[in-house]
Design a protein around this motif. Structure first.
Motif, short mmCIF file in Angstrom:
data_model
loop_
_atom_site.label_atom_id
_atom_site.label_comp_id
_atom_site.label_asym_id
_atom_site.label_seq_id
_atom_site.Cartn_x
_atom_site.Cartn_y
_atom_site.Cartn_z
N SER A 59 -37.72 -4.77 -37.42
CA SER A 59 -39.04 -4.52 -36.85
C SER A 59 -40.26 -4.70 -37.75
CB SER A 59 -39.05 -3.19 -35.93
OG SER A 59 -39.15 -2.39 -37.05
N SER A 61 -43.89 -3.26 -39.28
CA SER A 61 -44.90 -2.09 -39.37
C SER A 61 -46.32 -2.83 -39.73
CB SER A 61 -44.49 -1.07 -40.35
OG SER A 61 -45.40 -0.12 -40.15
N GLN A 63 -46.49 -2.58 -35.61
CA GLN A 63 -45.71 -3.39 -34.70
C GLN A 63 -46.44 -4.84 -34.46
OE1 GLN A 63 -44.79 -1.30 -31.26
NE2 GLN A 63 -43.66 0.42 -32.28
N ARG A 67 -39.04 -7.25 -31.90
CA ARG A 67 -38.05 -6.10 -32.12
C ARG A 67 -36.91 -6.52 -31.83
NH1 ARG A 67 -42.32 -2.03 -30.57
NH2 ARG A 67 -41.29 -2.29 -28.28
#
Length: 134
Positions: A59, A61, A63, A67
């Motif tokens: 995933s 960060s 977002q 994912r």
């Protein structure tokens, strides 16, 4: 306790893809950080089989992009009782002796295939992020 994989298990194993989730995430981010999580979970069955569930989650960060989660169930056949051996010792032996190399490679290929779908550039990751195993 130092455990050697081949002292307890046959070198052959079978495996199955248990989970394959890919989700596109809308939104953009400046300099997103890719997060890779690898985990190993051991389960023993009443019929004597030992299952190692290897999961990779990728995933970002914050977002953005995508994912994804991939999980394999690797089934090992013991050649002698492992009742007195701790789960953590078995997992450490399997990882330390490189017994899941084929599974790690397949996982990396799946990540690349999924991320290049739709004419995107494939995301090619190392075959295992062993420092983060649990």
């Amino acid at each position: 306790m130092a455990v050697k994989f081949l002292d307890y298990f046959k070198p052959e194993f079978r495996f199955a893809l248990q989970k394959l989730n890919y989700e596109m995430v809308t939104g953009e981010a400046d300099n997103p950080e890719m997060k890779i999580r690898d985990s190993h979970t051991l389960t023993r069955t009443a019929d004597g089989e030992t299952h190692i569930y290897y999961e990779r989650a990728v995933s970002f960060s914050p977002q953005c992009a995508f994912r994804l989660e991939i999980m394999f169930d690797v089934v090992l056949a013991p050649i002698k009782s492992i009742d007195s051996v701790a789960d953590e010792d078995i997992v450490n032996a399997i990882i330390g002796e490189g017994m899941l190399g084929e599974i790690y490679g397949r996982t990396s290929l799946l990540v690349a295939e999924l991320t290049m779908a739709g004419r995107n550039s494939p995301v090619v990751l190392p075959s295992a992020n062993l420092g983060r195993s649990k």
